[in-house]
Design an enzyme around this catalytic site. Sequence first.
Site, PDB file in Angstrom:
ATOM      1  N   THR A 185       0.881  -1.179   0.000  1.00  0.00           N
ATOM      2  CA  THR A 185       0.000   0.000   0.000  1.00  0.00           C
ATOM      3  C   THR A 185       0.918   1.229   0.000  1.00  0.00           C
ATOM      4  OG1 THR A 185      -0.029   0.153   2.384  1.00  0.00           O
ATOM      5  CG2 THR A 185      -1.737  -1.184   1.379  1.00  0.00           C
ATOM      6  N   GLU A 330      -5.638  -4.185  -0.014  1.00  0.00           N
ATOM      7  CA  GLU A 330      -5.881  -5.283   0.937  1.00  0.00           C
ATOM      8  C   GLU A 330      -7.039  -6.176   0.526  1.00  0.00           C
ATOM      9  OE1 GLU A 330      -5.220  -2.198   1.673  1.00  0.00           O
ATOM     10  OE2 GLU A 330      -4.212  -1.937   3.589  1.00  0.00           O
ATOM     11  N   LYS A 438     -14.051  17.363  11.474  1.00  0.00           N
ATOM     12  CA  LYS A 438     -14.826  17.306  12.706  1.00  0.00           C
ATOM     13  C   LYS A 438     -15.152  18.713  13.156  1.00  0.00           C
ATOM     14  CE  LYS A 438     -13.049  12.824  13.777  1.00  0.00           C
ATOM     15  NZ  LYS A 438     -11.754  12.428  13.270  1.00  0.00           N
ATOM     16  N   TRP A 443     -19.601  15.445  11.978  1.00  0.00           N
ATOM     17  CA  TRP A 443     -18.671  15.143  10.902  1.00  0.00           C
ATOM     18  C   TRP A 443     -19.134  15.726   9.573  1.00  0.00           C
ATOM     19  CZ3 TRP A 443     -16.995   9.278  11.464  1.00  0.00           C
ATOM     20  CH2 TRP A 443     -16.283   9.154  12.676  1.00  0.00           C
TER      21      TRP A 443
HETATM   22  P1  ADP Z   1      -3.165   3.095  -1.775  1.00  0.00           P
HETATM   23  O1  ADP Z   1      -3.550   3.070  -0.307  1.00  0.00           O
HETATM   24  O2  ADP Z   1      -1.933   2.320  -2.097  1.00  0.00           O
HETATM   25  O3  ADP Z   1      -3.226   4.449  -2.393  1.00  0.00           O
HETATM   26  P2  ADP Z   1      -5.557   1.625  -2.306  1.00  0.00           P
HETATM   27  O4  ADP Z   1      -6.198   1.494  -3.644  1.00  0.00           O
HETATM   28  O5  ADP Z   1      -5.338   0.405  -1.557  1.00  0.00           O
HETATM   29  O6  ADP Z   1      -4.249   2.338  -2.612  1.00  0.00           O
HETATM   30  O7  ADP Z   1      -6.402   2.644  -1.433  1.00  0.00           O
HETATM   31  C1  ADP Z   1      -7.625   2.246  -0.892  1.00  0.00           C
HETATM   32  C2  ADP Z   1      -8.423   3.426  -0.445  1.00  0.00           C
HETATM   33  O8  ADP Z   1      -8.763   4.263  -1.539  1.00  0.00           O
HETATM   34  C3  ADP Z   1      -9.758   3.064   0.147  1.00  0.00           C
HETATM   35  O9  ADP Z   1      -9.652   2.647   1.481  1.00  0.00           O
HETATM   36  C4  ADP Z   1     -10.521   4.359  -0.004  1.00  0.00           C
HETATM   37  O10 ADP Z   1     -10.213   5.287   1.013  1.00  0.00           O
HETATM   38  C5  ADP Z   1     -10.001   4.905  -1.294  1.00  0.00           C
HETATM   39  N1  ADP Z   1     -10.954   4.612  -2.370  1.00  0.00           N
HETATM   40  C6  ADP Z   1     -10.880   3.632  -3.273  1.00  0.00           C
HETATM   41  N2  ADP Z   1     -11.922   3.692  -4.118  1.00  0.00           N
HETATM   42  C7  ADP Z   1     -12.682   4.737  -3.736  1.00  0.00           C
HETATM   43  C8  ADP Z   1     -13.910   5.310  -4.205  1.00  0.00           C
HETATM   44  N3  ADP Z   1     -14.548   4.854  -5.263  1.00  0.00           N
HETATM   45  N4  ADP Z   1     -14.381   6.369  -3.522  1.00  0.00           N
HETATM   46  C9  ADP Z   1     -13.756   6.871  -2.446  1.00  0.00           C
HETATM   47  N5  ADP Z   1     -12.606   6.383  -1.969  1.00  0.00           N
HETATM   48  C10 ADP Z   1     -12.078   5.323  -2.603  1.00  0.00           C
END
Ligand code: ADP
Length: 544
Positions: A185, A330, A438, A443
């Site tokens: 990640t 993940e 916040k 929120w």
């Molecule tokens: P990295 O953390 O390596 O940038 P990831 O793809 O694993 O890549 O990131 C996952 C996160 O991306 C999710 O937990 C979420 O916060 C965000 N995310 C992914 N898709 C969406 C979406 N369609 N809308 C909002 N947030 C998103």
Amino acid sequence: MLGLMQDWPLLCHRIIDHAAIYHADRPVISRSIEGPIHRTTYADIRRRALKVAQRLDRDGISLGDRVATLAWNTWRHMECWYGILGIGAIYHTVNPRLFPEQIAWIVNHAQDRVMMTDLTFVPLLEKIADKLPSVERYVILTDKAHMPATTLKYAVAYEDWIGEVDGDFAWRSFDENTAAGMCYTSGTTGNPKGVLYSHRSNVLHAFMASLPDSKGISSRDVVLPVVPFFHANGWSLAFSTPLTGAALVLPGAKLDGASIYELLDQHKVTFTAAVPTVWLMLLQDLEKTGGKLPHLKRVVIGGSACPRAMTQAFQDKYGVEVIHAWGMTEMSPLGSLCTMKPEYASLSGDARLDIQVKQGHPPFGVEMKITDDNGKDLPWDGKTFGRLKVRGPAVARAYYKDDSRILDADGFFDTGDVATMDKHGYMQVTDRSKDVIKSGGEWISSIDLENLAVGHPKVAEAAVIGVRHPKWDERPLLIVVLKKDQRATKDEILGFMQDKIAKWWMPDDVAFVDDIPHTATGKILKTELRERFKEYKLPVAATA
Ligand code: ADP
């Protein structure tokens, strides 16, 4: 009593076997790193992947060894994946957009033995090679004619390297729970974390990802994965496309609007997927050139929230259906997709868009719940938001070489996202738990405000962060990049947002900037924005 069915381990390389037998001549077209368009087929990819496997085997790479790929989406990269998988070694996709020190950290953490890389990244690797002691050899994904002079250890041109074996090799067989691939990640805070997929999780996930209410791809589709293979397991496209027998178009290193348009148009692409920033570039290009998308049927948009205005532009101007998707490295990575269930299928116009801004419902194989901070389940009323947690056969249960417990007592993984669920099981991400604003104990969703702001015709990109406020703790600051040659005032932008959100959600100020920083996977880098605006005084706060 056990069932009396055959033991047929779910191994990833069986996917390319299937494609090579039943969809043998289906085209796989790539924009090569060297420049020209390259054409091959699934049958040929499998034939050459066997050579990769044989060659790695000859070099002493075997079950459980990590092989890094630092590469764009091309046919060679795909051959590498299947060749690595076919001997039980582990493909480790490295994201070239990370800082060089982070790349070195990740390669060392994974202890990669071989590095397979594109010409593009040779200079980058030369700079950090002395910090990569585990790497025994560099394979440059090119041919002899394009092989550069390089200081990289035992560097060899890929075509020469696989040319040394005859391909008379059989895949290895092993338990389906064997590790298959690895992806870190991007770790906006702290060190990156290694997610370790298994053959079984990848195969099950490829099935889930291909279902009609997921990506819904079939052998009649032409699929363009703009999302790089190094981003979150390539959104499974290197597996789900051959699994379904769809044709493939791979974009190589050129991801700008004009280059992507050329591929969409010339190769009659019907299905594509990437993060919103890529589509922003494409839509801007189309606006300029007047280009049309007559072949494209569906576009999957995820990685960050897909703005309503983007969905509207694709659907109303170009007749392309948007499938908003959510997932995480993940989760292999798909967690939910916003396709229309019968309950919503007849909606049109704004009512339909109201659903499409949601991240959608999970396919079979992903369980979801939202809870409060004490782990108590919250209602699915589309309003109450809480921590989003997930469970399933393609969801991580631990990170690589990391003892921390990441599952709750019921085996659910906390995604770090805050979300609502509606009565039909549609999930909507309100925020990352650390980005939510916040204000006075309540929120405010930064994502909702951003989506609304980019709907303004002059706004190219928008980010919202919480800024200290003496009375309310935090108040939203809207940070805006205007489209080229546009001018706008704060009142103009806020006026546009009025009546579309609760009054107390209205940003206290608007800051116009030239650029918004992004993470290595194209997300808005909120940590840097918060740092940049640390001393920012909101107009009200200044006088309060
Ligand atoms: P990295 O953390 O390596 O940038 P990831 O793809 O694993 O890549 O990131 C996952 C996160 O991306 C999710 O937990 C979420 O916060 C965000 N995310 C992914 N898709 C969406 C979406 N369609 N809308 C909002 N947030 C998103």
